[in-house]
Design a protein around this motif. Structure first.
Motif, short mmCIF file in Angstrom:
data_model
loop_
_atom_site.label_atom_id
_atom_site.label_comp_id
_atom_site.label_asym_id
_atom_site.label_seq_id
_atom_site.Cartn_x
_atom_site.Cartn_y
_atom_site.Cartn_z
N VAL A 108 0.84 -1.20 0.00
CA VAL A 108 0.00 0.00 0.00
C VAL A 108 0.87 1.25 0.00
N HIS A 109 1.95 1.20 0.77
CA HIS A 109 2.90 2.34 0.80
C HIS A 109 3.39 2.66 -0.61
N LEU A 110 3.74 1.65 -1.39
CA LEU A 110 4.22 1.88 -2.75
C LEU A 110 3.08 2.33 -3.66
N PHE A 111 1.90 1.77 -3.47
CA PHE A 111 0.74 2.13 -4.29
C PHE A 111 0.40 3.61 -4.14
N VAL A 112 0.47 4.13 -2.92
CA VAL A 112 0.15 5.54 -2.68
C VAL A 112 1.08 6.44 -3.49
N MET A 160 6.47 -5.39 -3.64
CA MET A 160 7.15 -5.26 -2.35
C MET A 160 7.43 -6.63 -1.75
N GLY A 161 6.55 -7.61 -2.00
CA GLY A 161 6.80 -8.95 -1.50
C GLY A 161 8.07 -9.55 -2.07
N VAL A 162 8.19 -9.50 -3.40
CA VAL A 162 9.40 -10.05 -4.05
C VAL A 162 10.62 -9.20 -3.70
N GLY A 195 20.09 -2.41 -3.28
CA GLY A 195 20.35 -2.79 -4.66
C GLY A 195 19.45 -3.92 -5.10
N ALA A 196 19.41 -5.01 -4.33
CA ALA A 196 18.57 -6.15 -4.69
C ALA A 196 17.10 -5.77 -4.64
N ARG A 197 16.72 -5.07 -3.58
CA ARG A 197 15.32 -4.65 -3.45
C ARG A 197 14.95 -3.68 -4.56
N GLU A 198 15.83 -2.75 -4.86
CA GLU A 198 15.53 -1.74 -5.87
C GLU A 198 15.42 -2.33 -7.28
N VAL A 199 16.22 -3.35 -7.57
CA VAL A 199 16.14 -4.01 -8.87
C VAL A 199 14.74 -4.57 -9.09
N VAL A 200 14.18 -5.18 -8.06
CA VAL A 200 12.85 -5.77 -8.18
C VAL A 200 11.79 -4.68 -8.35
N VAL A 201 11.87 -3.63 -7.55
CA VAL A 201 10.89 -2.56 -7.63
C VAL A 201 10.89 -1.92 -9.01
#
Length: 348
Positions: A247-251, A275-277, A293-299
């Motif tokens: 939801v944080h990202l959706f906003v 956000m889950g992946v 880095g890893a999280r940002e690649v997925v986003v």
């Protein structure tokens, strides 16, 4: 189901100071490779971790610089009201972390008050900003020890929390599979962990696995089987946390005109899955500080399905900054609250 207590346990259910109990922190760190042994190999591994972190940061910085016009424009176009809402929602998700840790501790028959769990978990989590280490777990073990919880029991709770986090984040991440399959299919290998994780959530299988880990650390096995209700509660709280992260990202995404052509419901589903992946990738890439880095690649890969690359990159950066601020502030607030509570209890 087991009954009774194994040798070396206190009436409260924690392991006592028997052989090896005081060395469990060092044993755990060595088992995962965090304490150097003085050998040339350990020194080489330490340098490889540092170089890996520097390389990831350099690549990330290069991407931001390369797409700076789009990144800058996107950041400046975000309404402050929406950023604040996103921050509040994210904070709610972060604050569920101590409750998950507390529930896994309760699964072993050990109870701790919420303020103490918040201090142990949130302050300990700051250790994940140290590259390639298990400092977060070690900090949680020492903080738990200060309130009468054995290091072995705290270690077990932290490992259980991490395991539950991987499973529930992958469950949420299933929602982003269609987007990732088209842009970053290599990330789909993460879901190979899901069947194994779901099987291990059964109390019998999980108890067996935990006992084997404790055996490697020269600790007594659990005095009884893990409580299934507590594991289920931890899993539900963890899944709720990932929903809030989505939801944080959706906003943030919903404020951009480029996302206006996408159905809001589908956009929310995509953000939750993203956000889950992303959080799973961050957990798996433990060599990197807080999975940077890893999280940002997925986003970026997932949001690129509905946004231009520069805008997706900007939101990934904003999300990272918000997470860092929330984790720092929540850890400080938990510490302050614990000190105030201690002072109030002192006269009594």
């Amino acid at each position: 189901m087991r009954s009774g207590r194994s040798p070396g346990t206190t009436p409260g259910g924690d392991t006592d100071g028997g052989p090896g109990a005081d060395e469990v922190a060092e044993s755990a760190a060595r088992a995962i490779g965090d304490v150097p042994s003085g050998s040339r190999r350990s020194g080489l591994l330490a340098w490889m971790r540092r170089l890996t972190v520097l390389a990831v940061v350099a690549v990330a910085a290069g991407q931001v610089v390369r797409h700076w016009p789009a990144v800058s424009a996107t950041v400046h176009s975000l309404p402050w009201g929406h950023v604040l809402i996103s921050l509040v929602v994210m904070t709610a998700g972060v604050l569920l972390g101590p409750l998950v840790w507390r529930a896994t501790l309760a699964a072993m028959g050990t109870r701790v008050r919420v303020p103490e769990a918040a201090t142990i978990y949130l302050v300990g989590q700051l250790g994940k900003y140290v590259p390639g280490s298990v400092v977060a777990v070690l900090l949680q073990m020492e903080l738990a020890r200060s309130v009468g919880i054995s290091r072995a029991r705290a270690l077990t709770a932290s490992l259980l929390t991490a395991g539950v986090a991987v499973v529930t984040s992958l469950l949420a991440g299933l929602l982003a599979v269609p987007a990732l399959a088209g842009s970053r299919p290599v990330l789909l290998w993460l879901f190979a962990l899901l069947p194994v994780g779901l099987a291990l959530l059964h109390p019998t299988a999980l108890t067996y696995f935990v006992d084997r880990v404790l055996g490697l650390l020269r600790q007594h096995p659990l005095p009884q089987r893990l409580v299934g209700g507590a594991i289920a509660r931890a899993s539900a709280l963890s899944l709720l946390g990932y929903l809030l992260y989505g939801v944080h990202l959706f906003v943030l995404v919903a404020t951009l005109p480029a996302a206006g052509s996408t159905d809001p419901a589908l956009l929310l589903v995509l953000c939750v899955g993203t956000m889950g992946v992303a959080m799973t990738a961050g957990l798996v890439a433990f060599v990197l500080p807080s999975g940077i880095g890893a999280r940002e690649v997925v986003v970026v890969a997932a949001l690129a399905a509905v946004l231009p690359y520069g805008q997706a990159l900007a939101l990934a950066v904003v999300s990272r900054v918000l997470f860092t601020v929330v984790e720092l502030v929540s850890a400080g607030a938990a510490t302050l609250a614990a000190r105030v509570a201690t002072r109030h209890r002192a006269p009594a």
